[in-house]
Write a protein that holds these residues in place. Sequence first.
Motif, mmCIF file in Angstrom:
data_model
loop_
_atom_site.group_PDB
_atom_site.id
_atom_site.type_symbol
_atom_site.label_atom_id
_atom_site.label_comp_id
_atom_site.label_asym_id
_atom_site.label_seq_id
_atom_site.Cartn_x
_atom_site.Cartn_y
_atom_site.Cartn_z
ATOM 1 N N LEU A 9 0.821 -1.214 0.000
ATOM 2 C CA LEU A 9 0.000 0.000 0.000
ATOM 3 C C LEU A 9 0.855 1.264 0.000
ATOM 4 C CD1 LEU A 9 -2.780 -1.000 2.569
ATOM 5 C CD2 LEU A 9 -2.940 -0.934 0.076
ATOM 6 N N CYS A 10 2.085 1.134 -0.406
ATOM 7 C CA CYS A 10 2.999 2.280 -0.340
ATOM 8 C C CYS A 10 2.468 3.477 -1.119
ATOM 9 C CB CYS A 10 4.372 1.856 -0.868
ATOM 10 S SG CYS A 10 5.563 3.209 -0.937
ATOM 11 N N ASN A 11 2.022 3.261 -2.357
ATOM 12 C CA ASN A 11 1.564 4.380 -3.170
ATOM 13 C C ASN A 11 0.352 5.059 -2.547
ATOM 14 O OD1 ASN A 11 3.545 4.047 -5.068
ATOM 15 N ND2 ASN A 11 2.322 2.663 -6.339
ATOM 16 N N GLN A 12 -0.558 4.274 -2.026
ATOM 17 C CA GLN A 12 -1.759 4.854 -1.425
ATOM 18 C C GLN A 12 -1.409 5.670 -0.180
ATOM 19 O OE1 GLN A 12 -1.477 1.811 -2.563
ATOM 20 N NE2 GLN A 12 -3.016 1.749 -4.201
ATOM 21 N N ILE A 13 -0.414 5.198 0.575
ATOM 22 C CA ILE A 13 -0.010 5.927 1.774
ATOM 23 C C ILE A 13 0.680 7.227 1.397
ATOM 24 C CG2 ILE A 13 1.506 5.853 3.796
ATOM 25 C CD1 ILE A 13 1.052 2.799 3.826
ATOM 26 N N VAL A 14 1.608 7.140 0.486
ATOM 27 C CA VAL A 14 2.382 8.324 0.109
ATOM 28 C C VAL A 14 1.463 9.396 -0.489
ATOM 29 C CG1 VAL A 14 4.139 9.161 -1.481
ATOM 30 C CG2 VAL A 14 4.521 7.056 -0.187
ATOM 31 N N ARG A 15 0.553 8.973 -1.334
ATOM 32 C CA ARG A 15 -0.329 9.946 -1.989
ATOM 33 C C ARG A 15 -1.574 10.247 -1.175
ATOM 34 N NH1 ARG A 15 0.030 7.030 -7.945
ATOM 35 N NH2 ARG A 15 2.272 7.383 -8.268
ATOM 36 N N ALA A 16 -1.733 9.560 -0.063
ATOM 37 C CA ALA A 16 -2.912 9.741 0.806
ATOM 38 C C ALA A 16 -4.182 9.600 -0.019
ATOM 39 C CB ALA A 16 -2.870 11.102 1.504
ATOM 40 N N LYS A 17 -4.278 8.497 -0.724
ATOM 41 C CA LYS A 17 -5.386 8.279 -1.630
ATOM 42 C C LYS A 17 -6.185 7.073 -1.178
ATOM 43 C CE LYS A 17 -6.536 7.555 -6.494
ATOM 44 N NZ LYS A 17 -6.007 7.364 -7.868
ATOM 45 N N PRO A 18 -7.395 7.283 -0.676
ATOM 46 C CA PRO A 18 -8.231 6.137 -0.284
ATOM 47 C C PRO A 18 -8.912 5.529 -1.499
ATOM 48 C CG PRO A 18 -9.389 8.170 0.159
ATOM 49 C CD PRO A 18 -8.033 8.568 -0.385
ATOM 50 N N SER A 19 -9.554 4.398 -1.246
ATOM 51 C CA SER A 19 -10.324 3.762 -2.320
ATOM 52 C C SER A 19 -11.554 4.607 -2.645
ATOM 53 C CB SER A 19 -10.766 2.365 -1.884
ATOM 54 O OG SER A 19 -9.641 1.567 -1.585
ATOM 55 N N LYS A 20 -11.972 4.547 -3.903
ATOM 56 C CA LYS A 20 -13.100 5.368 -4.351
ATOM 57 C C LYS A 20 -14.415 4.776 -3.855
ATOM 58 C CE LYS A 20 -10.987 7.251 -8.505
ATOM 59 N NZ LYS A 20 -11.046 8.631 -7.978
ATOM 60 N N ARG A 21 -15.345 5.694 -3.614
ATOM 61 C CA ARG A 21 -16.703 5.274 -3.251
ATOM 62 C C ARG A 21 -17.363 4.631 -4.470
ATOM 63 N NH1 ARG A 21 -19.098 7.704 1.330
ATOM 64 N NH2 ARG A 21 -21.124 7.297 0.376
ATOM 65 N N MET A 22 -18.194 3.693 -4.180
ATOM 66 C CA MET A 22 -18.878 3.003 -5.267
ATOM 67 C C MET A 22 -20.388 3.178 -5.140
ATOM 68 S SD MET A 22 -16.837 -0.610 -5.412
ATOM 69 C CE MET A 22 -18.036 -1.190 -6.606
#
Length: 2013
Positions: free
Chosen positions: A1281-1294
């Motif tokens: 999950l490195c990229n998600q942590i670095v960019r502070a990007k959560p999963s999109k709502r569906m």
Amino acid sequence: MGELVVQKLSELQKLDTGIHWFCPRSTANDYDIYLEEDILLLDAHQESVHDKSTRLEKIRVAEGRRDDALEACKIFAFDGADAKPYQDVFRVALAAQLGRCDICVREYHRARYLLIQGLEAAFDAEEVQAFMKTFDGMNVRRITDGLDRTTEVLQELPPDERSIKAIGDAGMYALFEALNCIPFLQDEDALQRHFDLPFRLVQTKKKLKLPNYAPGMVSFLYSRNEERSAWAVRNVGQLKRQLTGPEFDHSVKPFLEGTIARVHILALDKDFLPTFWRGTKSIVFKLNKDQVRNKLRTMDSNLYTIALEHFQVDDSHFSDLLSSYQRLLELSSKDFWAALGTINPQAVAETIFKSPTLQRLLKVRDERESLRLEEKMEWTVVLVKSITPANVVPPVRSMLEQLLRRFQKDEYSKYAQSVTWTKGLSCLLTALSVVEQVKVGPLTTHMIEVVSRDHLDSILLELSGAESRKTEMQISKDEQLCLDIVGQTLRMDTNALVQDRATILRTASMDHELHVSSLEMWKRSMKLVRRGYPAIATSVLSGIEGILPLENFTSRQLEKALKPAKSWNDGLKRALTYVSGDLLERLDAFEYEDVLEIVQDPKGLDATIRLLFNGDQHIHQGAVSVFRILSEAEDRRGCLMHVLTVFYATAMPAINNALDDLARARCFQPCLMSLKVCTDIFSCLCDSSDGLLRSADSPQGHSKVLEAFWTRTWQLLGMIFQETEPWSNLGHDKQLMQDFCREAMDFADHTFEQYSVIASSLQYEAGKGSGAVKKMLLEQARSKFMFISRWLRLRDDYLIEKAVSLTVKILGRLREVDIKIDEPAAQFIESIVMSTPQKPGVKTKLSMQQKAQLRRALEKHLGESLSEVIDLEALDRPKKQKNLEEWAASGRSSGASTPISGTSRSKAGTIDVEAWSEAAQRRKEREAWEDDGMKQLMGTMTASERLAQKKLQQERQKKPVLNAASTKAAQKNQQSQQDFLANRQKAKAEAEKNRLAAAARAKGVGIGSGVAGLGDLGKDHTRKGENVMVSSSEESDDDEDDVDADLFGPALKKKVARPNVDPNGAVGLKPEQKAGPTKIQRTARSARDMRARLAPDLTSLHRVILGWDFFHDGDYPPGMKEHLFRPVANSFTDPKTYQDTFQPLLTLEAWQGLIRAREETSSKPYEVKVANRTNVDAFIEISSIVGHAENRELQLQESDIVLLSKAKSPARDATAPHCLARIYRVKRQKAHCEVVYQLLPGSSLAPSLVGQSVVWGLKVQSITPLEREYGALQALQYYDLCNQIVRAKPSKRMTYSENQIVAYQSVWNVNRAQSEAINAALVNEGFSLIQGPPGSGKTKTIVAIVGGLLTNTLSSSSSGTKISVPGALGNGALDAPPRKLLVCAPSNAAVDELVMRMKEGIKTKNGREHQINIVRVGRSDAINSQVVDVTMDELVSKRLGNNEVDQKKRERTAEIFKEHEKVSARLRELYQKRDAGAVKGPELAELETEIGSMRKRKNELGIRIDNAKDQERNAGREAELNRKKAQQAILDEAHVICATLSGSGHDMFQSLNIEFETVVIDEAAQCVEMSSLIPLKYGCVKCILVGDPKQLPPTVFSKEAAKFQYEQSLFVRMQNNFSDEVHLLDTQYRMHPDISVFPSQTFYDGLLKDGRGMLELRQRPWHASSMLAPYRFFDVAGQHQSAPQGHSLVNIAEIEIAMALYDRLRTDFTGYDYSGRIGIITPYKSQLKMLKDRFAKRYGPDIFDTVEFNTTDAFQGRESEIIIFSCVRASPAGGIGFLQDIRRMNVGLTRAKSSLWVLGNSDSLIRGQFWKKLVDDAKARDCYTTGNLKAMLNQPSSAFPAQRGASLRSMPDAGGHVPQMRQDLSPNVSSALHQRGTNGDSSAQSLQTPSDGDRMEGISYKFADRITKKPDSGTGIGSDRSAPQAPVDKISDTLEPQDVEMSNADDTTSRGATPGSNFSGAETSLSAKESNPADGNVKPRVGAVARPNVQQIKKRQAASPFMPPRKQNKPKP
């Protein structure tokens, strides 16, 4: 001819007169020494190469002059007149030459034989003889003339003046020449007439002494002239050097040959015989071995045979003859027996024994003169020594028959009997020694029979009378010989056992009958051992020392040679029985003095120590018993400590000898015991408490033996590591082998741990540099490293872990001293760590973590990275999903679903047998080839294997190439082994190129749900295999279903497939489909990357912290400034920037934590005594001892930071030398703890930290959480999950279908928002954010998510078998760890609340309830008592279930110790009584009997103590192993693991095989981002963050770090970037609507709704009074003040109002149970303390059972029925402090369920923006009370009745001013409270008491609260609690109404529009909102669910709001 002679004569005359003709001297004053025999006379002669060359050149020139002079001598052959002048001239010149130099005289006469040789070559013998007569006559005349003149001179002198000096040079040289002229010496008449008189006269005062062996000296030896003879004997005897070759030829041979002819047996001159042997004896004693062989043996006469014949002649020559014969034997026995030819030793001995002279001497009884028989019989021993071992037995048997039997008869004198007895024993002992050297079975057997059958009785009879003697000085020579014979015979018998065993192993047969069947010597000699005579015991002990390496043949060995091996085993058994049953039992009865004498003899000590190492338990214990007599210690270690302390100089060499024997013998059984003994020895030497090497008076001057001990220990370890695998194949018990391997590994690890102690001791004593000593010690470990690394192939988990640990330690230590391991060892390790299923190397059972650990250590050691080869073709190859048909056709494959390009494919569902067979054959050949390659690499390939490999190579050459790629790979593999270094560099560069080229394609290995494999029940961790090692030929495919229960061979773990499952039913969706849920691609990680995720290197962090000055002041650490820091960005571009931002801030926070600890520490200083110091990496390591009791108070643990100082008060004295240290290791031992500290060199204290120095320590803080956060940060780049942590990007709502939402609402009884959040959490990977405002049911949501995640697992677990998807994608690892669900929270309380909720059971998606297995990880003392039963410690204890058994064992051991102490005390009393001497006669006998009984009992107890301690040591290891197995099993069986964020970084997870693909973090907004990273390192691809940014932020001590947003959570950072992706739980089920209205409008933009019926649910009796309304602000007049201590504040006025409120409530409403339902909170700690004090003082300590006091911060996540909130801040001016933080305000206002009463000073609070809103809102809603509050509260609450029917209004909705409650208003005039909600129910409210349904997540409840009976109706939708509907018409009179059931979440009232919350009629959101600066602002979101078409949707039956009633546990009385 004549001309030539004249020419030579002329040339000689032309020479300078100073030049010598016959020697190198060249001047008159030249006295230098040139010739070799003259140089021998010099005491010390050193000569350079040049000087020697010059000297030899001069000798060569002098030899030329000598030859010219000899040629000139031929002038005397001419008798003409012409020759006479020449002759006269030459005669005069020759006389002059011989009258000035003794060397010339000697060389001239020696040259006579050269002259004869020259003449004989040219002339006839008669002519030569005639010439020589003339020549000799000339010389004799010159000599006689000189002697006559000398006589005249001497006769004229007075007798007292006659000397060699008095006769002058002429006389002196005349005498000297006479002694060198052989013709003169052979003329007896000339000697008598011319020599005897001057010879006698010149020695009147002083005897002549010659420096060389002159011919006259030898001649006179055989002269009958006594005067001449005596002189010759004296001169020969005085010469210290041996004869030279020239001297023998010139001086000895002419006379010896002549005299031998006179004594030949056929022409014997009997009268001359004594003279001959007297002279010959003198000559023989001056010969050496070379002269005997090259001179004496080359003579025409055979002196050896002549001498043997002379023994039959009875005359006075016997003594000289015997001495000469003995000397010839000693000089060269080989030449002696060669000269005798066919005469054998037996004949020689018989000839001498029969000598009439000897027979006569042996019978002389009346000795008138000394017979000296000792000397005359010494030849016997010499004769035995001279005989070859193969021929020694017959002559020795014959000689012993004469010496020990015949000569002992009465016909011989007593003197003769004694001498011959002694010599016979000496001969026997000598013969035993001779035979021992050969080590041939039959010969040894025959020699032993000579002793045991022929002479054993007489030998033992000699020893039988020696019992009363005690000291060695009193032992006679014969007794000592007998003792030595006994010892030597036993030694030979033992060696025979050794040799016979080797022969049986080698040939499976024997060439002789085993002698061990009798063992007569063993039996009878050991019975002689008696108390009081230690000498016999010493001899016997020294004789049997060779039994150490003996062990029985195993069952498999017996199969190969049954008869001889069985016979040998029987013999060994009998021998060991004699040792243990006879010898050691008798020794056990010895007194202290006896044992002391034994160990004082090095032989006795050496032998006893060898018995200590013996593998036989009885022998070992017997040896311990012997030492126990000496030391009176209770255990083996105590005995060894005493021996090493007292006898260190002799004990250590004895130990080294034993270790050396073991290492060379390569035997198994003794190694079992040696490990235990060596462990004790190392403990005695190195123990931190009493180790000899650590003490101030450690042994000095013995560094060599200590160094040898270290070397021998590693030799033994190397042998063990090398031989264990072959041993395991011999049929030894597997459990025994496993235990042995574990002990060996433990000992190796323990030994290596003592390296620093040994190094320090050697460095100090030897004065060597530390580097040299360390290299010397570590070289031993390096030399055995290859053998150690082989153990990485072991199967046992414990051994694997230990082997990895030891390997890593050795690699690290070797790197420190710049020693590299051998290249084959490096290749072997690399082959292990780089092994993959695609490219297999050495097969092992190592986990990925262990491989990564090895790889990192190897890379550090080598100083370079290992190359990784990326298979680009495999990455480019498309991955295809198998259908069912393909799966069925493939069978149980390894998971490779992609066909190989270029190959034809069979029809689906069929099996190509031919292709299958060929593939299998190729695989086997490849594996065999690799196996052979590794065996060659490791040096273990046998001859047969090499032959097979050669054959395989030949066959491969013949075969056509089937697979070019595989052939190329095999060639590459072979080439890599041959050229390792070159290929490594090449591969490194290639790998970097490949990595860059394939970076984009390297991530697609395995995509799927993060919950695959959760709760895999019944997983078996056993392995498959028969050997202790993993064989490279073992298959590692997935089709291995067989499970071998053998502990040595656990089966390979199956990889867990993670299916890509869509919740709507679509299987196998590709990751690039954007419409689907978020999926995270698992990156293919190498072993190194895996290790970096789990245990990153923390060295840099430790260096930073330990480099700080404890007394430094400032907000920034020493050396750091503000410009080094930067704010935390909302998003980062790469991990490096992320790390560069957070690392300084983390360090800044660590510094502030240190400052805080410095200010608040209450730790107690303690003494630190340095036991040892060493340098490791960049740190200094020191060790110290702390007692267990002291450490219970100090609580020293690993990763604690300690201040070390010379001052006794470290924290107060900044001037004293000091430094910070980190506790590196705490080793808990039985008596104490050894604490190892790490610190940096260069500090002011470092120079003082030497051995035995004392400093003071102060525990500052633990940095374990900091280490885990830092480690997580450093390893971030390896996270999936490195990229998600670095960019502070959560999963999109569906967007979810209505069916999905309603379905989950029905299953889990949740509201719509909760259902949406659950849907998202289940299907999305990456980060899912769920915001849970107070009381919004987030805990219920989490439990539902857990149930959903576990649905597949729980559905398939009933059968105990995990159902996997065929052909599913995975990571390809054969040992993939089980994947579990990890649930975390920042605090223990929050985690425990989750555990308690999940313990009640969960529901899966199908609506079934399940009880799940939960494991709570953490410290038991910090965990709620209600969840202790599921803690890891408790579960492990239950699983092991041996506490009671262990307790009984400990009790039994304690009883043994107590009895031993009592017996020891009684024994001391008995000794004192006996030593006093008062007891006599029968009483003394009884006393001795009791002493013996007590000693026996003490020894038995000692044995039991040793066994108990050994078992305790093994039990400790076994317990640790069982504990790890239990932990692994528990984790395997667990469905959910719960821990705090920091606790999730526990080392346990690193050592166990587990991954957490799914992580749930509760209270995620209350932890710093670094803490959130910790649980994500275990392979997480799905993380669900649940929290509320509107509540309190994480606690950050550093204000400076907070300035840079360090206190921001990962949740908030993601929310700031993607606020629309946050799932808000929008309905609260905690607060009374009057309480929730303000927080909803103010903090949640009106989005937070009340659950249906909350007004009725939270209605309470006291609400009938407006004074005690659900919500009220009390304006308290008064001022705050500073607390007595610290910076906190107190407000007395508010405390008084709080007590008044409490009094009013308890007074007016007595029927309500308030226990635990009232909470009083305040932001200030001092106020909290004073509240507690005041309440306790008024109401007593029981008040704390009713009221819970706490700070606002600590109450986050908690709730209470009534909350009294004391704001404290009240001052005329100034701000409101940290009350300004609205998140703290939100927490304080949202804790109450039914009543919230805020106490504050409105004038002060309105200075804060939101507090002003609160005050205005309270006024607007008529919830504001001011005035004389005390007076009002003194009135009954009924005086202020509440008005009903009024609508609730919040401050923004108030249409106008509402009069506020004041003291002057009528009680009936108060604002009305109205119900809110769409149901419009305004009926009267019942009086209620809180039920179990009133609970909220995060609150700690008393046990009484937990057991309250639950309602029978279902739970409320969305609520965390079970709550029934409370009909108005059925109000209970018991005042205990239940919570109201909400049937539909849509039936709620919104305080602000919530789009998408209902389909129609939704209120619009507020058009204008005040900006809310609080972190985590939630923006109104677009509807997540599209508005459905009512006509197209079939209305389904509403989900029942009720669930079947759950069976309730009755409360315990």
